[in-house]
Design a protein around this motif. Structure first.
Motif, mmCIF file in Angstrom:
data_model
loop_
_atom_site.group_PDB
_atom_site.id
_atom_site.type_symbol
_atom_site.label_atom_id
_atom_site.label_comp_id
_atom_site.label_asym_id
_atom_site.label_seq_id
_atom_site.Cartn_x
_atom_site.Cartn_y
_atom_site.Cartn_z
ATOM 1 N N GLY A 142 0.844 -1.182 0.000
ATOM 2 C CA GLY A 142 0.000 0.000 0.000
ATOM 3 C C GLY A 142 0.879 1.230 0.000
ATOM 4 O O GLY A 142 2.039 1.178 0.431
ATOM 5 N N LEU A 143 0.336 2.341 -0.474
ATOM 6 C CA LEU A 143 1.100 3.587 -0.551
ATOM 7 C C LEU A 143 0.412 4.656 0.289
ATOM 8 O O LEU A 143 -0.711 5.080 -0.006
ATOM 9 C CB LEU A 143 1.206 4.053 -2.000
ATOM 10 C CG LEU A 143 2.039 5.317 -2.228
ATOM 11 C CD1 LEU A 143 3.523 5.024 -2.007
ATOM 12 C CD2 LEU A 143 1.815 5.866 -3.632
ATOM 13 N N SER A 144 1.075 5.090 1.353
ATOM 14 C CA SER A 144 0.603 6.179 2.200
ATOM 15 C C SER A 144 1.636 7.294 2.119
ATOM 16 O O SER A 144 2.745 7.156 2.638
ATOM 17 C CB SER A 144 0.436 5.716 3.652
ATOM 18 O OG SER A 144 -0.585 4.750 3.753
ATOM 19 N N ILE A 145 1.289 8.391 1.453
ATOM 20 C CA ILE A 145 2.246 9.457 1.178
ATOM 21 C C ILE A 145 2.286 10.431 2.353
ATOM 22 O O ILE A 145 1.324 11.143 2.628
ATOM 23 C CB ILE A 145 1.892 10.191 -0.125
ATOM 24 C CG1 ILE A 145 1.805 9.207 -1.291
ATOM 25 C CG2 ILE A 145 2.918 11.289 -0.422
ATOM 26 C CD1 ILE A 145 1.273 9.816 -2.585
ATOM 27 N N CYS A 146 3.379 10.423 3.066
ATOM 28 C CA CYS A 146 3.675 11.364 4.148
ATOM 29 C C CYS A 146 2.508 11.487 5.134
ATOM 30 O O CYS A 146 2.250 10.553 5.888
ATOM 31 C CB CYS A 146 4.062 12.721 3.564
ATOM 32 S SG CYS A 146 5.008 13.767 4.711
ATOM 33 N N THR A 147 1.785 12.603 5.154
ATOM 34 C CA THR A 147 0.700 12.843 6.111
ATOM 35 C C THR A 147 -0.274 11.685 6.190
ATOM 36 O O THR A 147 -0.872 11.438 7.252
ATOM 37 C CB THR A 147 -0.051 14.133 5.723
ATOM 38 O OG1 THR A 147 0.849 15.247 5.824
ATOM 39 C CG2 THR A 147 -1.253 14.389 6.620
ATOM 40 N N GLU A 148 -0.418 10.947 5.101
ATOM 41 C CA GLU A 148 -1.398 9.855 5.072
ATOM 42 C C GLU A 148 -1.052 8.721 6.029
ATOM 43 O O GLU A 148 -1.916 7.899 6.333
ATOM 44 C CB GLU A 148 -1.554 9.348 3.645
ATOM 45 C CG GLU A 148 -2.156 10.407 2.730
ATOM 46 C CD GLU A 148 -2.315 9.950 1.308
ATOM 47 O OE1 GLU A 148 -3.247 10.435 0.651
ATOM 48 O OE2 GLU A 148 -1.499 9.124 0.844
ATOM 49 N N LEU A 149 0.167 8.679 6.533
ATOM 50 C CA LEU A 149 0.505 7.705 7.570
ATOM 51 C C LEU A 149 -0.355 7.895 8.817
ATOM 52 O O LEU A 149 -0.572 6.954 9.583
ATOM 53 C CB LEU A 149 1.974 7.826 7.956
ATOM 54 C CG LEU A 149 2.970 6.851 7.329
ATOM 55 C CD1 LEU A 149 4.379 7.189 7.780
ATOM 56 C CD2 LEU A 149 2.641 5.414 7.693
ATOM 57 N N TRP A 150 -0.851 9.121 9.032
ATOM 58 C CA TRP A 150 -1.653 9.413 10.218
ATOM 59 C C TRP A 150 -3.119 9.025 10.027
ATOM 60 O O TRP A 150 -3.906 9.151 10.973
ATOM 61 C CB TRP A 150 -1.557 10.899 10.566
ATOM 62 C CG TRP A 150 -0.187 11.296 11.001
ATOM 63 C CD1 TRP A 150 0.824 11.770 10.210
ATOM 64 C CD2 TRP A 150 0.347 11.232 12.316
ATOM 65 N NE1 TRP A 150 1.954 12.003 10.962
ATOM 66 C CE2 TRP A 150 1.684 11.684 12.259
ATOM 67 C CE3 TRP A 150 -0.181 10.831 13.540
ATOM 68 C CZ2 TRP A 150 2.497 11.740 13.379
ATOM 69 C CZ3 TRP A 150 0.640 10.895 14.660
ATOM 70 C CH2 TRP A 150 1.964 11.354 14.574
ATOM 71 N N ALA A 151 -3.485 8.559 8.849
ATOM 72 C CA ALA A 151 -4.865 8.146 8.585
ATOM 73 C C ALA A 151 -5.081 6.752 9.169
ATOM 74 O O ALA A 151 -5.030 5.737 8.468
ATOM 75 C CB ALA A 151 -5.153 8.176 7.086
ATOM 76 N N LEU A 152 -5.326 6.697 10.463
ATOM 77 C CA LEU A 152 -5.431 5.415 11.172
ATOM 78 C C LEU A 152 -6.559 4.550 10.626
ATOM 79 O O LEU A 152 -6.498 3.318 10.703
ATOM 80 C CB LEU A 152 -5.645 5.667 12.662
ATOM 81 C CG LEU A 152 -4.523 6.411 13.394
ATOM 82 C CD1 LEU A 152 -4.898 6.622 14.848
ATOM 83 C CD2 LEU A 152 -3.215 5.642 13.298
ATOM 84 N N ASP A 153 -7.593 5.174 10.073
ATOM 85 C CA ASP A 153 -8.718 4.406 9.557
ATOM 86 C C ASP A 153 -8.338 3.573 8.342
ATOM 87 O O ASP A 153 -9.077 2.662 7.960
ATOM 88 C CB ASP A 153 -9.875 5.349 9.194
ATOM 89 C CG ASP A 153 -9.449 6.448 8.228
ATOM 90 O OD1 ASP A 153 -8.410 7.078 8.482
ATOM 91 O OD2 ASP A 153 -10.155 6.664 7.233
ATOM 92 N N THR A 154 -7.181 3.846 7.734
ATOM 93 C CA THR A 154 -6.778 3.059 6.563
ATOM 94 C C THR A 154 -6.177 1.711 6.937
ATOM 95 O O THR A 154 -6.108 0.810 6.100
ATOM 96 C CB THR A 154 -5.742 3.829 5.714
ATOM 97 O OG1 THR A 154 -4.545 4.033 6.488
ATOM 98 C CG2 THR A 154 -6.289 5.177 5.271
ATOM 99 N N TYR A 155 -5.760 1.546 8.171
ATOM 100 C CA TYR A 155 -4.996 0.351 8.517
ATOM 101 C C TYR A 155 -5.848 -0.910 8.536
ATOM 102 O O TYR A 155 -5.368 -2.003 8.198
ATOM 103 C CB TYR A 155 -4.281 0.548 9.857
ATOM 104 C CG TYR A 155 -3.223 1.629 9.799
ATOM 105 C CD1 TYR A 155 -2.639 1.983 8.581
ATOM 106 C CD2 TYR A 155 -2.820 2.302 10.935
ATOM 107 C CE1 TYR A 155 -1.680 2.984 8.511
ATOM 108 C CE2 TYR A 155 -1.854 3.304 10.876
ATOM 109 C CZ TYR A 155 -1.293 3.640 9.655
ATOM 110 O OH TYR A 155 -0.343 4.628 9.595
ATOM 111 N N ALA A 156 -7.104 -0.789 8.931
ATOM 112 C CA ALA A 156 -7.981 -1.959 8.888
ATOM 113 C C ALA A 156 -8.152 -2.423 7.447
ATOM 114 O O ALA A 156 -8.135 -3.625 7.157
ATOM 115 C CB ALA A 156 -9.336 -1.619 9.499
#
Length: 258
Positions: A142-156
């Motif tokens: 998966g690709l999480s660009i910089c700030t998107e690492l903080w999008a905890l809802d994406t981890y599920a």
């Protein structure tokens, strides 16, 4: 798969020798995948407002020129993020380059800060809300660009997709490295995937702090770049990630609802 994370300066006088050193490292380590920092080759246009069409055009052209040089690294796959214009709209686009397929767009950055020093929503349009599964040969990522690492809802969602790695090109400050490293660890532990990140570095001004990382699916820090060690290569084992998905805490959230 052998994967390399790095920290790179963008200033031309520093980037050229750093690029040559990175290529030498990749070849010596027989790395198959290289992760580049966010907007690795161009000035940080987002540091100031308002949007400047000339600066954007220059950044895009320079990115084009460097994209044509990705083969110099000698890796099978290169992943990063760069400026693109599509139908007159400006995006921060994640990409994968391969020796066989060339340049392939992945997804465009969706979560955009907009504040002094980080006017991203001023410079970029919002991109793709979906955090999809991509492949680099046998590696699902998966690709999480910089700030998107903080999008905890994406981890599920990432865990459900059965990813083996989360790749995160960054442009983050030296003063915030500990916070970013903590979030990279959360990403790995929650999803059961390797967390790989590369960052810009600005030795002169000290704004961008380097500290690219490779974190195991169980949250162990396998490698971290530094001024003395700007490139790190690790073995990414898809089987280890697959096994991690069935262990705590991942299996708890994979249970069907009662």
């Amino acid at each position: 798969m052998r994967a390399t994370v790095c920290e790179l300066p963008y200033r031309p006088a520093l980037l050229e020798p750093a690029w040559e050193s990175l290529a030498a490292h990749v070849r010596a380590e027989r790395s198959e995948l290289v992760l580049l920092p966010e907007f690795a080759f161009v000035e940080p246009v987002w540091e100031s407002a308002p949007f400047d069409p000339q600066r954007w055009a220059a950044a895009e052209a320079l990115s084009d020129a460097w994209t044509a040089r990705l083969h110099e690294l000698g890796a099978t796959w290169v992943v990063g993020a760069r400026p693109v214009t599509v139908d007159g709209r400006h995006y921060n686009e994640g990409f994968a380059w391969s020796a066989q397929g060339g340049y392939q767009p992945l997804r465009r950055k969706f979560h955009l800060p907009d504040e002094p020093g980080g006017w991203e929503a001023t410079w970029f349009e919002r991109g793709d809300a979906e955090f999809a599964r991509f492949s680099a040969g046998p590696l699902a990522f998966g690709l999480s660009i910089c700030t998107e690492l903080w999008a905890l809802d994406t981890y599920a969602g990432y865990a459900a997709l059965g990813l083996e790695a989360i790749l995160s090109p960054r442009a983050t400050a030296a003063a915030t490295t500990a916070k970013w490293l903590a979030m990279g660890t959360v990403a790995a532990v929650r999803t059961g995937a390797y967390s790989l990140s590369s960052n810009r570095v600005d030795t002169g001004a000290g704004t961008y702090g380097g500290a690219g990382w490779a974190i195991s699916p169980d949250g162990a820090l396998l490698a971290q770049t530094s001024e003395n060690r700007p490139f790190c290569t690790v073995d990414v084992n898809p089987a280890m990630a697959a096994g991690a998905r069935s262990t705590y805490p991942r299996y708890v959230f994979a249970r069907p609802a009662p």
